[in-house]
Design a protein around this motif. Structure first.
Motif, PDB file in Angstrom:
ATOM      1  N   PRO A  92      57.157  55.982   7.118  1.00 51.09           N
ATOM      2  CA  PRO A  92      55.873  56.649   7.360  1.00 51.09           C
ATOM      3  C   PRO A  92      56.040  58.166   7.450  1.00 51.09           C
ATOM      4  O   PRO A  92      56.941  58.666   8.128  1.00 51.09           O
ATOM      5  N   LEU A  93      55.120  58.862   6.806  1.00 54.86           N
ATOM      6  CA  LEU A  93      55.106  60.324   6.854  1.00 54.86           C
ATOM      7  C   LEU A  93      54.175  60.837   7.940  1.00 54.86           C
ATOM      8  O   LEU A  93      54.422  61.890   8.531  1.00 54.86           O
ATOM      9  N   VAL A  94      53.075  60.127   8.165  1.00 53.09           N
ATOM     10  CA  VAL A  94      52.133  60.521   9.208  1.00 53.09           C
ATOM     11  C   VAL A  94      51.456  59.256   9.725  1.00 53.09           C
ATOM     12  O   VAL A  94      51.181  58.328   8.963  1.00 53.09           O
ATOM     13  N   MET A  95      51.210  59.231  11.042  1.00 49.97           N
ATOM     14  CA  MET A  95      50.590  58.075  11.679  1.00 49.97           C
ATOM     15  C   MET A  95      49.514  58.567  12.646  1.00 49.97           C
ATOM     16  O   MET A  95      49.761  58.683  13.856  1.00 49.97           O
ATOM     17  N   ALA A 130      37.217  53.239   4.689  1.00 49.75           N
ATOM     18  CA  ALA A 130      38.210  53.519   5.720  1.00 49.75           C
ATOM     19  C   ALA A 130      38.790  54.904   5.468  1.00 49.75           C
ATOM     20  O   ALA A 130      38.963  55.305   4.311  1.00 49.75           O
ATOM     21  N   ALA A 131      39.072  55.634   6.549  1.00 51.81           N
ATOM     22  CA  ALA A 131      39.548  57.004   6.371  1.00 51.81           C
ATOM     23  C   ALA A 131      40.435  57.426   7.522  1.00 51.81           C
ATOM     24  O   ALA A 131      40.321  56.931   8.644  1.00 51.81           O
ATOM     25  N   MET A 132      41.335  58.374   7.222  1.00 52.53           N
ATOM     26  CA  MET A 132      42.151  59.067   8.212  1.00 52.53           C
ATOM     27  C   MET A 132      41.831  60.544   8.109  1.00 52.53           C
ATOM     28  O   MET A 132      41.829  61.103   6.995  1.00 52.53           O
ATOM     29  N   ALA A 133      41.545  61.172   9.250  1.00 57.39           N
ATOM     30  CA  ALA A 133      41.174  62.581   9.235  1.00 57.39           C
ATOM     31  C   ALA A 133      41.856  63.320  10.372  1.00 57.39           C
ATOM     32  O   ALA A 133      42.056  62.777  11.462  1.00 57.39           O
ATOM     33  N   ARG A 134      42.199  64.575  10.097  1.00 59.48           N
ATOM     34  CA  ARG A 134      42.729  65.485  11.121  1.00 59.48           C
ATOM     35  C   ARG A 134      42.287  66.887  10.759  1.00 59.48           C
ATOM     36  O   ARG A 134      42.161  67.221   9.585  1.00 59.48           O
ATOM     37  N   HIS A 135      42.031  67.706  11.779  1.00 62.88           N
ATOM     38  CA  HIS A 135      41.592  69.083  11.572  1.00 62.88           C
ATOM     39  C   HIS A 135      40.348  69.143  10.685  1.00 62.88           C
ATOM     40  O   HIS A 135      40.187  70.074   9.872  1.00 62.88           O
ATOM     41  N   GLY A 136      39.474  68.133  10.821  1.00 60.14           N
ATOM     42  CA  GLY A 136      38.229  68.148  10.070  1.00 60.14           C
ATOM     43  C   GLY A 136      38.347  67.743   8.616  1.00 60.14           C
ATOM     44  O   GLY A 136      37.361  67.807   7.875  1.00 60.14           O
ATOM     45  N   ILE A 137      39.526  67.293   8.189  1.00 57.08           N
ATOM     46  CA  ILE A 137      39.747  66.920   6.792  1.00 57.08           C
ATOM     47  C   ILE A 137      40.082  65.431   6.720  1.00 57.08           C
ATOM     48  O   ILE A 137      41.062  64.985   7.318  1.00 57.08           O
ATOM     49  N   ALA A 138      39.265  64.672   5.975  1.00 53.09           N
ATOM     50  CA  ALA A 138      39.582  63.258   5.718  1.00 53.09           C
ATOM     51  C   ALA A 138      40.596  63.233   4.575  1.00 53.09           C
ATOM     52  O   ALA A 138      40.244  63.130   3.400  1.00 53.09           O
ATOM     53  N   ASP A 207      48.519  67.762   6.561  1.00 60.44           N
ATOM     54  CA  ASP A 207      48.876  66.401   6.157  1.00 60.44           C
ATOM     55  C   ASP A 207      48.826  66.330   4.632  1.00 60.44           C
ATOM     56  O   ASP A 207      47.872  65.803   4.054  1.00 60.44           O
ATOM     57  N   PRO A 208      49.850  66.875   3.965  1.00 60.89           N
ATOM     58  CA  PRO A 208      49.783  67.058   2.508  1.00 60.89           C
ATOM     59  C   PRO A 208      50.094  65.796   1.709  1.00 60.89           C
ATOM     60  O   PRO A 208      50.925  65.805   0.791  1.00 60.89           O
ATOM     61  N   VAL A 209      49.416  64.684   2.038  1.00 57.10           N
ATOM     62  CA  VAL A 209      49.643  63.450   1.291  1.00 57.10           C
ATOM     63  C   VAL A 209      49.079  63.529  -0.123  1.00 57.10           C
ATOM     64  O   VAL A 209      49.380  62.684  -0.963  1.00 57.10           O
ATOM     65  N   ALA A 210      48.274  64.545  -0.398  1.00 56.70           N
ATOM     66  CA  ALA A 210      47.779  64.738  -1.764  1.00 56.70           C
ATOM     67  C   ALA A 210      48.917  64.994  -2.743  1.00 56.70           C
ATOM     68  O   ALA A 210      48.729  64.878  -3.960  1.00 56.70           O
ATOM     69  N   ASP A 211      50.103  65.318  -2.228  1.00 61.57           N
ATOM     70  CA  ASP A 211      51.283  65.483  -3.081  1.00 61.57           C
ATOM     71  C   ASP A 211      51.798  64.151  -3.621  1.00 61.57           C
ATOM     72  O   ASP A 211      52.707  64.144  -4.451  1.00 61.57           O
ATOM     73  N   LEU A 212      51.235  63.040  -3.120  1.00 64.27           N
ATOM     74  CA  LEU A 212      51.657  61.701  -3.548  1.00 64.27           C
ATOM     75  C   LEU A 212      50.520  61.059  -4.351  1.00 64.27           C
ATOM     76  O   LEU A 212      49.858  60.134  -3.886  1.00 64.27           O
ATOM     77  N   TYR A 250      55.533  67.757  12.449  1.00 61.65           N
ATOM     78  CA  TYR A 250      54.704  68.711  13.169  1.00 61.65           C
ATOM     79  C   TYR A 250      53.665  69.346  12.251  1.00 61.65           C
ATOM     80  O   TYR A 250      53.787  69.305  11.029  1.00 61.65           O
ATOM     81  N   ASP A 251      52.632  69.934  12.860  1.00 62.66           N
ATOM     82  CA  ASP A 251      51.634  70.675  12.102  1.00 62.66           C
ATOM     83  C   ASP A 251      52.173  72.076  11.835  1.00 62.66           C
ATOM     84  O   ASP A 251      52.152  72.940  12.716  1.00 62.66           O
TER      85      ASP A 251
END
Length: 265
Positions: A92-95, A130-138, A207-212, A250-251
Motif C-alpha cells: 500500500p502507498l496510501v491508506m 466510492a471515493a478517497m479524498a484528502r486536502h479537498g481532492i478526490a 497523494d500522487p496516485v495519478a502516476d499509476l 508523509y505529506d
C-alpha cells in the motif's frame, strides 16, 4: 487519591486489555475494489527494496465502509502488487482513514501508511460511487453500476507488505534499522457483485496516485467481507535503501517538483 488516568496501569488492567483485544467480534465492511494494470516501470519505481514487482503491474484501490459500533469508519487504500521471498502480496502507498483511532494502531504497530482523509461508499439501487479524498481532492473515484452477482470466494489468506520505522530525532536517517513487516489477513466474503464502470485518478501533490494510470481495467467489485490480521517482522532492511522512499509516508509538497519515472511516457 482519585485515579490518575495518565498514571501507570496495573498488571491486571494490562492483561484485561490484551484479553479483550484478542476476542474481538467479526467486523464486516462494505467495500468497492478496483484492480487495473498500469505501467510496469511505474509500479517497479514505487517499490522500496527488497520488494520486487510481480509479473503483472497491478494496482488495487480498496474503498470500504466499516460497521464499527458507535461510529462508522471509512477505510481506503491504494496498493501495488509486489513480491518478497516467494510471497505474493500488495504494497500500500496510501491508506486514508476517517478517524484518528484507526490510524494509531496501524501506523505504530504494523507500519501502515495511514493518513486522515475522507472515504465514501455510496449505493443507490444499482448505481455505485466510492471515493478517497484528502486536502479537498478526490484523488481516486470509482463509479459504475452493479452488473450481477458473483460466486462467493473461499476464505483466503492475503498479505500486505509494510515498512516500520522511526525518523531520526536529529532529522537525519532513522533512530534504528527499519523492518519489513508481512501483515497476513484471513478474509471471508458473504456477498460479492460485479460492477461495470471506471476508475478516475485525479492529480494531487500529496497523494500522487495519478502516476499509476489505468492502462487496462481488470475488475470492479462491491462486496461485504470480514478479516482478521496478524503481522510479523521478516527482516531488517537497509536504511540507506529505504530513505529515498520515506516521503511516501508523509505529506511532502515538494513531490510536485518530482519528475516522471525514467522510461515513462
Amino acid at each position: 487519591m482519585a485515579r490518575v488516568r495518565y498514571g501507570a496501569r496495573t498488571e491486571a488492567e494490562i492483561a484485561a486489555t490484551r484479553t479483550a483485544s484478542s476476542k474481538l467480534p467479526d467486523i464486516w465492511s462494505t467495500g468497492v475494489v478496483a484492480v487495473w494494470e498500469s505501467d510496469p516501470d511505474v509500479v517497479a519505481a514505487v517499490l522500496p527494496p527488497p520488494l520486487k514487482p510481480t509479473a503483472r503491474p497491478l494496482v488495487r484501490a480498496n474503498i470500504s465502509k466499516v460497521d464499527l459500533a458507535g461510529y462508522p469508519l471509512g477505510a481506503g487504500s491504494v496498493a501495488v502488487a509486489a513480491e518478497h521471498g516467494g510471497v505474493a502480496g500488495w504494497y500500500p502507498l496510501v491508506m486514508p482513514m476517517t478517524h484518528e483511532r484507526a490510524l494509531t494502531g496501524g501506523r505504530e504497530v504494523f507500519g501502515e501508511p495511514k493518513k486522515l482523509g475522507e472515504v465514501t461508499v455510496e449505493r443507490d439501487g444499482l448505481v455505485v460511487r466510492a471515493a478517497m479524498a484528502r486536502h479537498g481532492i478526490a484523488f481516486v473515484e470509482v463509479r459504475g453500476a452493479v452488473s450481477g452477482s458473483l460466486p462467493l470466494p473461499e476464505p483466503a489468506q492475503k498479505t500486505d507488505f509494510y515498512f516500520k520505522f522511526l525518523p531520526g530525532v536529529d532529522g537525519s536517517g532513522f533512530d534504528a534499522d527499519p523492518v519489513l513487516v508481512h501483515c497476513v489477513r484471513n478474509e471471508r466474503v458473504r456477498k460479492l457483485e460485479s460492477v461495470t464502470g471506471d476508475v478516475v485518478l485525479r492529480e494531487s501533490m500529496y497523494d500522487p496516485v495519478a502516476d499509476l494510470p489505468v492502462r487496462r481495467l481488470v475488475e470492479i467489485t462491491i462486496g461485504e467481507k470480514t478479516s482478521d490480521q496478524r503481522g510479523r517482522v521478516v527482516e531488517r532492511v537497509s536504511a540507506q535503501a529505504l530513505l529515498p522512499y520515506i516521503h511516501q509516508r508523509y505529506d511532502d509538497p515538494r513531490q510536485i517538483l518530482d519528475g516522471p519515472p525514467e522510461g515513462s511516457v
